[in-house]
Design an enzyme around this catalytic site. Structure first.
Site, PDB file in Angstrom:
ATOM      1  N   ASN A 129       7.354   0.910   0.358  1.00  0.00           N
ATOM      2  CA  ASN A 129       7.545  -0.509   0.698  1.00  0.00           C
ATOM      3  C   ASN A 129       8.900  -0.934   0.131  1.00  0.00           C
ATOM      4  OD1 ASN A 129       7.462  -3.269   1.008  1.00  0.00           O
ATOM      5  ND2 ASN A 129       5.848  -3.611  -0.518  1.00  0.00           N
ATOM      6  N   TRP A 130       9.868  -1.059   1.038  1.00  0.00           N
ATOM      7  CA  TRP A 130      11.223  -1.370   0.571  1.00  0.00           C
ATOM      8  C   TRP A 130      11.400  -2.851   0.231  1.00  0.00           C
ATOM      9  CZ3 TRP A 130      14.834   1.722   4.484  1.00  0.00           C
ATOM     10  CH2 TRP A 130      14.548   3.093   4.353  1.00  0.00           C
ATOM     11  N   LYS A 131      10.410  -3.647   0.552  1.00  0.00           N
ATOM     12  CA  LYS A 131      10.459  -5.101   0.280  1.00  0.00           C
ATOM     13  C   LYS A 131      11.751  -5.695   0.855  1.00  0.00           C
ATOM     14  CE  LYS A 131       7.712  -4.293  -3.821  1.00  0.00           C
ATOM     15  NZ  LYS A 131       7.164  -4.852  -5.048  1.00  0.00           N
TER      16      LYS A 131
ATOM     17  N   HIS B 146       0.009  -8.144   1.105  1.00  0.00           N
ATOM     18  CA  HIS B 146       0.654  -7.738  -0.153  1.00  0.00           C
ATOM     19  C   HIS B 146       0.604  -8.901  -1.144  1.00  0.00           C
ATOM     20  CE1 HIS B 146       3.712  -6.491  -3.011  1.00  0.00           C
ATOM     21  NE2 HIS B 146       3.544  -5.262  -2.547  1.00  0.00           N
TER      22      HIS B 146
ATOM     23  N   GLU C 178       2.663 -10.074  -3.112  1.00  0.00           N
ATOM     24  CA  GLU C 178       3.822 -10.979  -3.114  1.00  0.00           C
ATOM     25  C   GLU C 178       3.703 -12.000  -1.986  1.00  0.00           C
ATOM     26  OE1 GLU C 178       6.770  -7.893  -3.123  1.00  0.00           O
ATOM     27  OE2 GLU C 178       6.205  -7.383  -5.176  1.00  0.00           O
TER      28      GLU C 178
ATOM     29  N   GLU D 262      -3.863  -2.560  -5.202  1.00  0.00           N
ATOM     30  CA  GLU D 262      -2.652  -2.831  -5.966  1.00  0.00           C
ATOM     31  C   GLU D 262      -2.943  -3.901  -7.021  1.00  0.00           C
ATOM     32  OE1 GLU D 262       1.089  -1.564  -3.753  1.00  0.00           O
ATOM     33  OE2 GLU D 262       0.694  -3.621  -3.186  1.00  0.00           O
TER      34      GLU D 262
ATOM     35  N   GLY E  84       5.648  -3.574  -9.958  1.00  0.00           N
ATOM     36  CA  GLY E  84       7.009  -3.835 -10.414  1.00  0.00           C
ATOM     37  C   GLY E  84       7.139  -4.024 -11.916  1.00  0.00           C
TER      38      GLY E  84
ATOM     39  N   SER F  42       3.657   0.491  -9.784  1.00  0.00           N
ATOM     40  CA  SER F  42       4.465   1.307 -10.696  1.00  0.00           C
ATOM     41  C   SER F  42       4.180   2.809 -10.557  1.00  0.00           C
ATOM     42  CB  SER F  42       4.290   0.847 -12.142  1.00  0.00           C
ATOM     43  OG  SER F  42       4.743  -0.489 -12.283  1.00  0.00           O
TER      44      SER F  42
HETATM   45  C1  PEP Z   1       4.448  -2.597  -4.105  1.00  0.00           C
HETATM   46  O1  PEP Z   1       5.327  -3.395  -3.885  1.00  0.00           O
HETATM   47  O2  PEP Z   1       3.544  -2.454  -3.270  1.00  0.00           O
HETATM   48  C2  PEP Z   1       4.502  -1.842  -5.335  1.00  0.00           C
HETATM   49  C3  PEP Z   1       3.466  -1.102  -5.654  1.00  0.00           C
HETATM   50  O3  PEP Z   1       5.623  -1.940  -6.099  1.00  0.00           O
HETATM   51  P1  PEP Z   1       6.037  -1.010  -7.363  1.00  0.00           P
HETATM   52  O4  PEP Z   1       5.796   0.409  -6.959  1.00  0.00           O
HETATM   53  O5  PEP Z   1       7.470  -1.315  -7.602  1.00  0.00           O
HETATM   54  O6  PEP Z   1       5.150  -1.409  -8.498  1.00  0.00           O
END
Ligand code: PEP
Length: 262
Positions: free
Chosen positions: A20-22, A106, A108, A178, A184, A224
Site C-alpha cells: 500500500n503505497w498510500k 483502511h 486512515e 491491521e 506506521g 509495521s
Molecule cells: C498500512 O498502511 O496498511 C500499513 C500496514 O502500514 P505500515 O506497514 O507502514 O505499518
C-alpha cells in the site's frame, strides 16, 4: 511440524503480499518502483503479489506489470457507477486502469475521511459486482486494546463490513487485520497477538458463512511489517499474508518481505 503446517497452508490458502503505497510516489517514481519490484520478484510464483499505487499512477504501473506475476490494486473506490461525485473514482474506472484488487476501510480512511462499516460494505459490494477483489481492512485502536475491546471492535468491523455478502463473494475477498496502533509506528503486533485475532476473525467468518468458506478466506496482517518480522508472522496458522505500508515504498525491503514467505 511447522513446515508441514506451512505447506498445508500454501495448498489451502495462497499467501498474498500487498504493498500500500498510500499518498506516495508521483508517476515517474511509481513506474520506477514498479519496475524494480518486478525485476526483483520475477521468479516468485507461490506468493501472490499486489501493488497499490495512488490513483494517478494506476494506468502507468499497469503498463509495467502487464504479463508479470504482480497484480494491481487501488487504495479506495466509490460505490456509485458514475455521476456528480467530484473527486471520486468508480469500479469501472479502476477496472479500465487494470486493477484486480482494491483496499477498502483502511484505518486512515476511517480516521481522516469518515469511512464507516456501512460505506466499506457498499464499496465491497460494488467491487464484487464489478469482478474486483476487495481487501477489507479491520482493526482496533490502541485505546480499544487497552480497554480490552479488541475482539468487540474487530467483530463490529468484520460483521458489518461484510454484511450481506455470500459465500461465493467471499472467494474473492481478502480480510486485512491491521491494528491501528501498529500502522506506521514501527511496533508490530507480536506473532501471538496477530494469530489470536486472525483465529478470532476466522471463527467469525465461520459463524457468518460456513467452515469451508472461513478456511479458504485469506487474512492478511498489516502493521509495521518488515523483512525481519515477516517470517515469524507468516508462520502463524491463520496469517495468510501481509498488507505492507512503509516497507513497500522501496523495492528491496518489499522483495525481502515477499521472499520471507517462500
Ligand atoms: C498500512 O498502511 O496498511 C500499513 C500496514 O502500514 P505500515 O506497514 O507502514 O505499518
Amino acid at each position: 511440524m511447522l513446515l508441514l503446517v506451512r505447506r498445508q497452508k500454501i495448498i489451502m490458502r495462497r499467501v498474498i503480499i500487498a504493498g500500500n503505497w498510500k499518498m506516495n510516489k508521483n508517476i515517474a517514481e511509481s513506474i520506477d518502483l514498479a519496475n524494480t519490484v518486478k525485476r526483483s520478484l520475477y521468479d516468485v510464483e507461490s506468493v501472490e503479489i499486489v501493488l497499490c499505487p495512488p490513483f494517478t499512477s494506476l494506468s502507468d504501473v499497469n503498463e509495467v506489470l502487464i504479463e508479470s506475476n504482480i497484480g494491481l490494486g487501488a487504495q479506495d473506490v466509490y460505490w456509485e457507477k458514475e455521476g456528480a461525485f467530484t473527486g471520486e473514482v468508480s469500479c469501472s474506472m479502476l477496472k479500465s486502469a487494470g486493477c484486480k484488487y482494491c483496499i477498502v476501510g483502511h484505518s486512515e480512511r476511517r480516521q481522516f475521511f469518515g469511512e464507516t462499516n456501512e460505506t466499506v460494505n457498499k464499496k465491497a459490494k460494488a467491487l464484487l459486482a464489478n469482478s474486483l477483489k476487495p481487501i477489507v481492512c479491520v482493526g482496533e485502536k490502541l485505546e480499544d486494546r487497552k480497554a480490552d475491546k479488541t475482539f468487540q471492535v474487530v467483530k463490529d468491523h468484520v460483521v458489518n463490513s461484510l454484511a450481506g455478502l455470500t459465500k461465493e463473494d467471499m472467494a474473492n475477498v481478502v480480510v486485512a487485520y491491521e491494528p491501528v496502533w501498529a500502522i506506521g509506528t514501527g511496533v508490530n503486533a507480536t506473532k501471538e497477538q496477530a494469530q489470536e485475532v486472525h483465529k478470532y476473525i476466522r471463527g467469525l467468518l465461520k459463524e457468518m458463512f460456513d467452515e469451508a468458506t472461513a478456511d479458504s478466506v485469506r487474512i492478511q496482517y498489516g502493521g509495521s511489517v518488515k523483512p525481519d518480522n515477516i517470517k515469524e508472522l507468516i508462520q502463524q496458522e491463520d496469517v495468510d499474508g501481509a498488507l505492507v505500508g512503509g516497507a513497500s515504498l522501496k523495492a528491496d525491503p518489499f522483495a525481502q518481505i515477499v521472499r520471507g514467505c517462500l
